[in-house]
Scaffold this motif. Structure first.
Motif, PDB file in Angstrom:
ATOM      1  N   GLN A   9       0.822  -1.203   0.000  1.00  0.00           N
ATOM      2  CA  GLN A   9       0.000   0.000   0.000  1.00  0.00           C
ATOM      3  C   GLN A   9       0.861   1.261   0.000  1.00  0.00           C
ATOM      4  O   GLN A   9       0.546   2.217  -0.709  1.00  0.00           O
ATOM      5  CB  GLN A   9      -0.927   0.012   1.215  1.00  0.00           C
ATOM      6  CG  GLN A   9      -2.058  -0.979   1.102  1.00  0.00           C
ATOM      7  CD  GLN A   9      -3.005  -0.862   2.267  1.00  0.00           C
ATOM      8  OE1 GLN A   9      -2.590  -0.820   3.421  1.00  0.00           O
ATOM      9  NE2 GLN A   9      -4.283  -0.793   1.963  1.00  0.00           N
ATOM     10  N   VAL A  10       1.924   1.276   0.780  1.00  0.00           N
ATOM     11  CA  VAL A  10       2.803   2.455   0.847  1.00  0.00           C
ATOM     12  C   VAL A  10       3.471   2.690  -0.507  1.00  0.00           C
ATOM     13  O   VAL A  10       3.495   3.826  -1.005  1.00  0.00           O
ATOM     14  CB  VAL A  10       3.853   2.295   1.975  1.00  0.00           C
ATOM     15  CG1 VAL A  10       4.941   3.339   1.872  1.00  0.00           C
ATOM     16  CG2 VAL A  10       3.181   2.360   3.337  1.00  0.00           C
ATOM     17  N   VAL A  11       4.011   1.638  -1.109  1.00  0.00           N
ATOM     18  CA  VAL A  11       4.685   1.787  -2.407  1.00  0.00           C
ATOM     19  C   VAL A  11       3.691   2.222  -3.482  1.00  0.00           C
ATOM     20  O   VAL A  11       3.976   3.125  -4.276  1.00  0.00           O
ATOM     21  CB  VAL A  11       5.410   0.478  -2.802  1.00  0.00           C
ATOM     22  CG1 VAL A  11       5.895   0.535  -4.231  1.00  0.00           C
ATOM     23  CG2 VAL A  11       6.576   0.221  -1.860  1.00  0.00           C
ATOM     24  N   GLY A  12       2.522   1.611  -3.513  1.00  0.00           N
ATOM     25  CA  GLY A  12       1.511   1.980  -4.502  1.00  0.00           C
ATOM     26  C   GLY A  12       1.049   3.417  -4.348  1.00  0.00           C
ATOM     27  O   GLY A  12       0.905   4.153  -5.336  1.00  0.00           O
ATOM     28  N   THR A  13       0.832   3.848  -3.124  1.00  0.00           N
ATOM     29  CA  THR A  13       0.415   5.229  -2.862  1.00  0.00           C
ATOM     30  C   THR A  13       1.520   6.207  -3.242  1.00  0.00           C
ATOM     31  O   THR A  13       1.255   7.239  -3.869  1.00  0.00           O
ATOM     32  CB  THR A  13       0.034   5.399  -1.382  1.00  0.00           C
ATOM     33  OG1 THR A  13      -1.028   4.486  -1.075  1.00  0.00           O
ATOM     34  CG2 THR A  13      -0.416   6.805  -1.078  1.00  0.00           C
ATOM     35  N   LEU A  15       3.932   5.795  -5.407  1.00  0.00           N
ATOM     36  CA  LEU A  15       4.049   5.838  -6.878  1.00  0.00           C
ATOM     37  C   LEU A  15       2.924   6.665  -7.507  1.00  0.00           C
ATOM     38  O   LEU A  15       3.170   7.423  -8.444  1.00  0.00           O
ATOM     39  CB  LEU A  15       4.047   4.430  -7.454  1.00  0.00           C
ATOM     40  CG  LEU A  15       5.328   3.619  -7.267  1.00  0.00           C
ATOM     41  CD1 LEU A  15       5.122   2.184  -7.759  1.00  0.00           C
ATOM     42  CD2 LEU A  15       6.487   4.261  -7.985  1.00  0.00           C
ATOM     43  N   ALA A  16       1.732   6.538  -6.986  1.00  0.00           N
ATOM     44  CA  ALA A  16       0.600   7.312  -7.528  1.00  0.00           C
ATOM     45  C   ALA A  16       0.823   8.813  -7.333  1.00  0.00           C
ATOM     46  O   ALA A  16       0.617   9.607  -8.262  1.00  0.00           O
ATOM     47  CB  ALA A  16      -0.697   6.885  -6.849  1.00  0.00           C
ATOM     48  N   TYR A  17       1.271   9.214  -6.150  1.00  0.00           N
ATOM     49  CA  TYR A  17       1.507  10.637  -5.905  1.00  0.00           C
ATOM     50  C   TYR A  17       2.702  11.159  -6.700  1.00  0.00           C
ATOM     51  O   TYR A  17       2.681  12.293  -7.169  1.00  0.00           O
ATOM     52  CB  TYR A  17       1.680  10.915  -4.402  1.00  0.00           C
ATOM     53  CG  TYR A  17       0.360  11.057  -3.712  1.00  0.00           C
ATOM     54  CD1 TYR A  17      -0.418  12.200  -3.881  1.00  0.00           C
ATOM     55  CD2 TYR A  17      -0.135  10.054  -2.894  1.00  0.00           C
ATOM     56  CE1 TYR A  17      -1.639  12.334  -3.260  1.00  0.00           C
ATOM     57  CE2 TYR A  17      -1.356  10.192  -2.265  1.00  0.00           C
ATOM     58  CZ  TYR A  17      -2.101  11.331  -2.448  1.00  0.00           C
ATOM     59  OH  TYR A  17      -3.317  11.469  -1.835  1.00  0.00           O
ATOM     60  N   ILE A  18       3.720  10.340  -6.867  1.00  0.00           N
ATOM     61  CA  ILE A  18       4.863  10.770  -7.679  1.00  0.00           C
ATOM     62  C   ILE A  18       4.418  10.997  -9.127  1.00  0.00           C
ATOM     63  O   ILE A  18       4.803  11.994  -9.748  1.00  0.00           O
ATOM     64  CB  ILE A  18       6.008   9.733  -7.590  1.00  0.00           C
ATOM     65  CG1 ILE A  18       6.659   9.803  -6.208  1.00  0.00           C
ATOM     66  CG2 ILE A  18       7.042   9.961  -8.682  1.00  0.00           C
ATOM     67  CD1 ILE A  18       7.628   8.674  -5.917  1.00  0.00           C
ATOM     68  N   CYS A  19       3.592  10.106  -9.650  1.00  0.00           N
ATOM     69  CA  CYS A  19       3.086  10.290 -11.024  1.00  0.00           C
ATOM     70  C   CYS A  19       2.238  11.554 -11.136  1.00  0.00           C
ATOM     71  O   CYS A  19       2.359  12.307 -12.113  1.00  0.00           O
ATOM     72  CB  CYS A  19       2.271   9.077 -11.449  1.00  0.00           C
ATOM     73  SG  CYS A  19       3.268   7.614 -11.758  1.00  0.00           S
ATOM     74  N   LEU A  20       1.393  11.810 -10.151  1.00  0.00           N
ATOM     75  CA  LEU A  20       0.582  13.028 -10.170  1.00  0.00           C
ATOM     76  C   LEU A  20       1.457  14.279 -10.112  1.00  0.00           C
ATOM     77  O   LEU A  20       1.192  15.276 -10.798  1.00  0.00           O
ATOM     78  CB  LEU A  20      -0.408  13.034  -9.009  1.00  0.00           C
ATOM     79  CG  LEU A  20      -1.619  12.115  -9.136  1.00  0.00           C
ATOM     80  CD1 LEU A  20      -2.402  12.082  -7.837  1.00  0.00           C
ATOM     81  CD2 LEU A  20      -2.498  12.571 -10.279  1.00  0.00           C
ATOM     82  N   LYS A 105       3.471  -7.976  -6.692  1.00  0.00           N
ATOM     83  CA  LYS A 105       4.385  -9.012  -7.185  1.00  0.00           C
ATOM     84  C   LYS A 105       5.773  -8.839  -6.576  1.00  0.00           C
ATOM     85  O   LYS A 105       6.461  -9.817  -6.287  1.00  0.00           O
ATOM     86  CB  LYS A 105       4.458  -8.955  -8.710  1.00  0.00           C
ATOM     87  CG  LYS A 105       5.141 -10.124  -9.338  1.00  0.00           C
ATOM     88  CD  LYS A 105       4.998 -10.073 -10.838  1.00  0.00           C
ATOM     89  CE  LYS A 105       5.455 -11.385 -11.430  1.00  0.00           C
ATOM     90  NZ  LYS A 105       5.135 -11.503 -12.838  1.00  0.00           N
ATOM     91  N   LEU A 106       6.184  -7.571  -6.368  1.00  0.00           N
ATOM     92  CA  LEU A 106       7.481  -7.313  -5.732  1.00  0.00           C
ATOM     93  C   LEU A 106       7.565  -7.920  -4.335  1.00  0.00           C
ATOM     94  O   LEU A 106       8.634  -8.335  -3.889  1.00  0.00           O
ATOM     95  CB  LEU A 106       7.733  -5.806  -5.624  1.00  0.00           C
ATOM     96  CG  LEU A 106       8.021  -5.047  -6.909  1.00  0.00           C
ATOM     97  CD1 LEU A 106       8.045  -3.551  -6.639  1.00  0.00           C
ATOM     98  CD2 LEU A 106       9.339  -5.506  -7.502  1.00  0.00           C
TER      99      LEU A 106
END
Length: 151
Positions: A9-13, A15-20, A105-106
Motif C-alpha cells: 500500500q505504501v509503495v503503490g500510494t 508511486l501514484a503521488y509521484i506520477c501526479l 508481485k514485488l
C-alpha cells in the motif's frame, strides 16, 4: 492479511503521488498560462501534503481491513472513514480468480477476486494474501461451488 501488505500500500500510494506530481509539471510548458510557476508550486505543495496525510493514514486503514473465511460465507471489511462490510454466501459465488499487480508481485502477495450474483457490488477483491493462502481459498470455494458443501 499479511504484514507485507502495508508495504504494498505504501509503495503503490507513493508511486501514484509521484506520477501526479510529475504530471502537474507539464503545466510549466503552458506559456499562455499566467503565473504558471506559482500554480505548479501550489499544486505540488497540495499533492505533497495529501501524500503525507495519506501515508500517515495507511497504517490505520490497514489495521481495519480484514476478512473472515467461514463454512458458508466470506466476509470482507474495509474503509477507514466510510467502513463497509461485504458478506458473500459461498452458494452465490459465480467465479473466483487469483490476481497479482506489479507492486504486490514485488512483495510476493496475491489477491483473490470473488464474483457473486447476489449483491449490487458484483466483485469483491481480498488483497494481501500469500500464494498458498490464495490458492487454498480458491480451492475451497471451487469445491463448494461444485459440490454445494466444503469437504
Amino acid at each position: 492479511m499479511e504484514k507485507k501488505y502495508i508495504r504494498v500500500q505504501v509503495v503503490g500510494t507513493a508511486l501514484a503521488y509521484i506520477c501526479l506530481m510529475l504530471f502537474s509539471l507539464f503545466f510549466l510548458f503552458a506559456e499562455e498560462l499566467p503565473y504558471r510557476i506559482f500554480i505548479v508550486g501550489g499544486v505540488e505543495c497540495l499533492l505533497l501534503c495529501a501524500a503525507v496525510i495519506n501515508l500517515m493514514l495507511l497504517p490505520k486503514a490497514y489495521a481495519y481491513k480484514g476478512f473472515a473465511f467461514r463454512e458458508h460465507d466470506i466476509t470482507y471489511r474495509s474503509g477507514l472513514f466510510f467502513p463497509s462490510v461485504v458478506t458473500i454466501p459461498l452458494g452465490k459465488v459465480q467465479q473466483v480468480s487469483i490476481r497479482q499487480n506489479p507492486v504486490s508481485k514485488l512483495f510476493g502477495l496475491y489477491s483473490i477476486a470473488v464474483v457473486n450474483g447476489a449483491q449490487f457490488k458484483a466483485e469483491t477483491v481480498i488483497p494481501g494474501l500469500t500464494e498458498a493462502r490464495a490458492n487454498e481459498m480458491k480451492t475451497v470455494i471451487m469445491e463448494y461451488i461444485q459440490h454445494g458443501k466444503i469437504r
